[in-house]
Design a protein around this motif. Sequence first.
Motif, PDB file in Angstrom:
ATOM      1  N   VAL A   1      69.222 -45.735 -24.046  1.00  0.00           N
ATOM      2  CA  VAL A   1      68.299 -44.931 -24.849  1.00  0.00           C
ATOM      3  C   VAL A   1      68.568 -45.053 -26.346  1.00  0.00           C
ATOM      4  O   VAL A   1      67.683 -44.829 -27.153  1.00  0.00           O
ATOM      5  N   SER A   2      69.788 -45.372 -26.709  1.00  0.00           N
ATOM      6  CA  SER A   2      70.137 -45.512 -28.118  1.00  0.00           C
ATOM      7  C   SER A   2      70.573 -46.948 -28.361  1.00  0.00           C
ATOM      8  O   SER A   2      71.731 -47.228 -28.633  1.00  0.00           O
ATOM      9  N   GLY A   3      69.623 -47.845 -28.276  1.00  0.00           N
ATOM     10  CA  GLY A   3      69.946 -49.267 -28.316  1.00  0.00           C
ATOM     11  C   GLY A   3      69.461 -50.000 -29.545  1.00  0.00           C
ATOM     12  O   GLY A   3      69.501 -51.231 -29.593  1.00  0.00           O
ATOM     13  N   TRP A   4      68.985 -49.298 -30.560  1.00  0.00           N
ATOM     14  CA  TRP A   4      68.552 -49.920 -31.805  1.00  0.00           C
ATOM     15  C   TRP A   4      69.779 -50.049 -32.698  1.00  0.00           C
ATOM     16  O   TRP A   4      70.334 -49.041 -33.149  1.00  0.00           O
ATOM     17  N   ALA A   5      70.238 -51.264 -32.933  1.00  0.00           N
ATOM     18  CA  ALA A   5      71.482 -51.506 -33.673  1.00  0.00           C
ATOM     19  C   ALA A   5      71.179 -51.981 -35.087  1.00  0.00           C
ATOM     20  O   ALA A   5      70.299 -52.825 -35.296  1.00  0.00           O
ATOM     21  N   ALA A   6      71.931 -51.436 -36.047  1.00  0.00           N
ATOM     22  CA  ALA A   6      71.749 -51.818 -37.447  1.00  0.00           C
ATOM     23  C   ALA A   6      73.097 -51.771 -38.161  1.00  0.00           C
ATOM     24  O   ALA A   6      74.028 -51.093 -37.726  1.00  0.00           O
ATOM     25  N   GLN A   7      73.168 -52.486 -39.269  1.00  0.00           N
ATOM     26  CA  GLN A   7      74.388 -52.513 -40.069  1.00  0.00           C
ATOM     27  C   GLN A   7      74.046 -52.761 -41.522  1.00  0.00           C
ATOM     28  O   GLN A   7      72.952 -53.242 -41.848  1.00  0.00           O
ATOM     29  N   ARG A   8      74.978 -52.427 -42.382  1.00  0.00           N
ATOM     30  CA  ARG A   8      74.900 -52.803 -43.788  1.00  0.00           C
ATOM     31  C   ARG A   8      76.333 -53.068 -44.236  1.00  0.00           C
ATOM     32  O   ARG A   8      77.286 -52.546 -43.646  1.00  0.00           O
ATOM     33  N   PRO A   9      76.496 -53.891 -45.258  1.00  0.00           N
ATOM     34  CA  PRO A   9      77.855 -54.120 -45.753  1.00  0.00           C
ATOM     35  C   PRO A   9      78.469 -52.802 -46.223  1.00  0.00           C
ATOM     36  O   PRO A   9      77.785 -51.977 -46.825  1.00  0.00           O
ATOM     37  N   SER A  10      79.739 -52.620 -45.921  1.00  0.00           N
ATOM     38  CA  SER A  10      80.421 -51.438 -46.456  1.00  0.00           C
ATOM     39  C   SER A  10      80.572 -51.658 -47.959  1.00  0.00           C
ATOM     40  O   SER A  10      80.677 -52.792 -48.423  1.00  0.00           O
ATOM     41  N   ARG A  11      80.547 -50.571 -48.708  1.00  0.00           N
ATOM     42  CA  ARG A  11      80.653 -50.707 -50.161  1.00  0.00           C
ATOM     43  C   ARG A  11      81.095 -49.385 -50.753  1.00  0.00           C
ATOM     44  O   ARG A  11      80.773 -48.313 -50.240  1.00  0.00           O
ATOM     45  N   HIS A  12      81.816 -49.492 -51.841  1.00  0.00           N
ATOM     46  CA  HIS A  12      82.202 -48.294 -52.578  1.00  0.00           C
ATOM     47  C   HIS A  12      80.944 -47.717 -53.209  1.00  0.00           C
ATOM     48  O   HIS A  12      80.099 -48.457 -53.707  1.00  0.00           O
ATOM     49  N   ALA A  13      80.810 -46.398 -53.134  1.00  0.00           N
ATOM     50  CA  ALA A  13      79.591 -45.761 -53.626  1.00  0.00           C
ATOM     51  C   ALA A  13      79.915 -44.406 -54.235  1.00  0.00           C
ATOM     52  O   ALA A  13      80.875 -43.744 -53.842  1.00  0.00           O
ATOM     53  N   ASP A  14      79.094 -44.014 -55.168  1.00  0.00           N
ATOM     54  CA  ASP A  14      79.186 -42.678 -55.730  1.00  0.00           C
ATOM     55  C   ASP A  14      78.341 -41.775 -54.844  1.00  0.00           C
ATOM     56  O   ASP A  14      77.157 -41.597 -55.076  1.00  0.00           O
ATOM     57  N   HIS A  15      78.947 -41.239 -53.802  1.00  0.00           N
ATOM     58  CA  HIS A  15      78.230 -40.466 -52.788  1.00  0.00           C
ATOM     59  C   HIS A  15      77.992 -39.019 -53.199  1.00  0.00           C
ATOM     60  O   HIS A  15      77.168 -38.329 -52.609  1.00  0.00           O
ATOM     61  N   GLY A  16      78.713 -38.543 -54.191  1.00  0.00           N
ATOM     62  CA  GLY A  16      78.497 -37.195 -54.693  1.00  0.00           C
ATOM     63  C   GLY A  16      79.100 -36.078 -53.855  1.00  0.00           C
ATOM     64  O   GLY A  16      78.874 -34.906 -54.135  1.00  0.00           O
ATOM     65  N   LEU A  17      79.863 -36.408 -52.830  1.00  0.00           N
ATOM     66  CA  LEU A  17      80.491 -35.388 -51.993  1.00  0.00           C
ATOM     67  C   LEU A  17      81.899 -35.080 -52.493  1.00  0.00           C
ATOM     68  O   LEU A  17      82.623 -35.983 -52.907  1.00  0.00           O
ATOM     69  N   ASP A  18      82.264 -33.832 -52.450  1.00  0.00           N
ATOM     70  CA  ASP A  18      83.620 -33.405 -52.805  1.00  0.00           C
ATOM     71  C   ASP A  18      84.498 -33.652 -51.584  1.00  0.00           C
ATOM     72  O   ASP A  18      84.336 -32.991 -50.555  1.00  0.00           O
ATOM     73  N   ILE A  19      85.406 -34.612 -51.689  1.00  0.00           N
ATOM     74  CA  ILE A  19      86.254 -34.967 -50.545  1.00  0.00           C
ATOM     75  C   ILE A  19      87.709 -34.519 -50.742  1.00  0.00           C
ATOM     76  O   ILE A  19      88.582 -34.888 -49.988  1.00  0.00           O
ATOM     77  N   ARG A  20      87.939 -33.672 -51.736  1.00  0.00           N
ATOM     78  CA  ARG A  20      89.293 -33.200 -51.986  1.00  0.00           C
ATOM     79  C   ARG A  20      89.861 -32.400 -50.822  1.00  0.00           C
ATOM     80  O   ARG A  20      91.058 -32.279 -50.675  1.00  0.00           O
ATOM     81  N   HIS A  21      88.996 -31.838 -49.996  1.00  0.00           N
ATOM     82  CA  HIS A  21      89.439 -30.972 -48.906  1.00  0.00           C
ATOM     83  C   HIS A  21      89.678 -31.715 -47.605  1.00  0.00           C
ATOM     84  O   HIS A  21      89.970 -31.104 -46.590  1.00  0.00           O
ATOM     85  N   LEU A  22      89.527 -33.028 -47.626  1.00  0.00           N
ATOM     86  CA  LEU A  22      89.794 -33.796 -46.410  1.00  0.00           C
ATOM     87  C   LEU A  22      91.291 -33.792 -46.158  1.00  0.00           C
ATOM     88  O   LEU A  22      92.080 -34.147 -47.013  1.00  0.00           O
ATOM     89  N   GLU A  23      91.646 -33.393 -44.980  1.00  0.00           N
ATOM     90  CA  GLU A  23      93.058 -33.375 -44.591  1.00  0.00           C
ATOM     91  C   GLU A  23      93.252 -34.338 -43.453  1.00  0.00           C
ATOM     92  O   GLU A  23      92.339 -34.626 -42.691  1.00  0.00           O
ATOM     93  N   GLN A  24      94.446 -34.832 -43.330  1.00  0.00           N
ATOM     94  CA  GLN A  24      94.771 -35.717 -42.223  1.00  0.00           C
ATOM     95  C   GLN A  24      94.756 -34.919 -40.920  1.00  0.00           C
ATOM     96  O   GLN A  24      95.117 -33.746 -40.913  1.00  0.00           O
ATOM     97  N   PRO A  25      94.331 -35.550 -39.817  1.00  0.00           N
ATOM     98  CA  PRO A  25      94.313 -34.832 -38.549  1.00  0.00           C
ATOM     99  C   PRO A  25      95.711 -34.432 -38.119  1.00  0.00           C
ATOM    100  O   PRO A  25      96.697 -35.092 -38.475  1.00  0.00           O
ATOM    101  N   ASN A  26      95.790 -33.356 -37.373  1.00  0.00           N
ATOM    102  CA  ASN A  26      97.081 -32.888 -36.852  1.00  0.00           C
ATOM    103  C   ASN A  26      97.605 -33.847 -35.810  1.00  0.00           C
ATOM    104  O   ASN A  26      96.852 -34.405 -35.039  1.00  0.00           O
ATOM    105  N   GLY A  27      98.934 -33.957 -35.788  1.00  0.00           N
ATOM    106  CA  GLY A  27      99.608 -34.684 -34.728  1.00  0.00           C
ATOM    107  C   GLY A  27      99.490 -36.124 -34.793  1.00  0.00           C
ATOM    108  O   GLY A  27      99.806 -36.871 -34.025  1.00  0.00           O
TER     109      GLY A  27
END
Length: 180
Positions: free
Chosen positions: A154-180
């Motif tokens: 049912v979810s078989g439409w596949a797409a990709q784009r090159p990964s790239r550094h971007a100014d996404h505008g999200l505050d990511i300072r609160h990202l913490e490493q997962p426990n354990g």
Amino acid sequence: MLVRAEEADLPRLLRFRTDASAWLSKLGTDQWAKPFPASHILASIRRGEVYLAKEHLEKDAAATITLDREADPVVWTSAEAAENAMYVHKLAVDRAYAGTGLGTQLLDWAGHEAARQGARWLRLDAWTTNSKLQAYYVARGFTHIRTNTDALVVSGWAAQRPSRHADHGLDIRHLEQPNG
């Protein structure tokens, strides 16, 4: 801001899915109509792959995205799965935030994170019959690779784009490493 989901967020993550399913049903698609196993989402949370977008830490989540290296063998060939790529799963934006550009920000963050981790590609799959969602991804720089037309996929439409550094505008300072 973007934060890692915790186990206590599981009910909210499940609600993203049911809310999206109800909205999509009104649009005439059965996308996400089948309940998704909570155990699968919980495992992704424990691996630190699930993220929530929030206006403030104390506020309810506005959106969610899962980013991992899990190539679905139904969607991606073994040669593609061997390539250095990261995969977007379960992207959902609360209807109250629809049209704000939050989905695009999350995709740009995912592409930025994929580039930061050395991945060549940012990949995703979409509901095979949801042409509006497919057009949304194409408009955000994704190239359609193929559509698996097997009736069981049912979810078989596949797409990709090159990964790239971007100014996404999200505050990511609160990202913490997962426990354990």
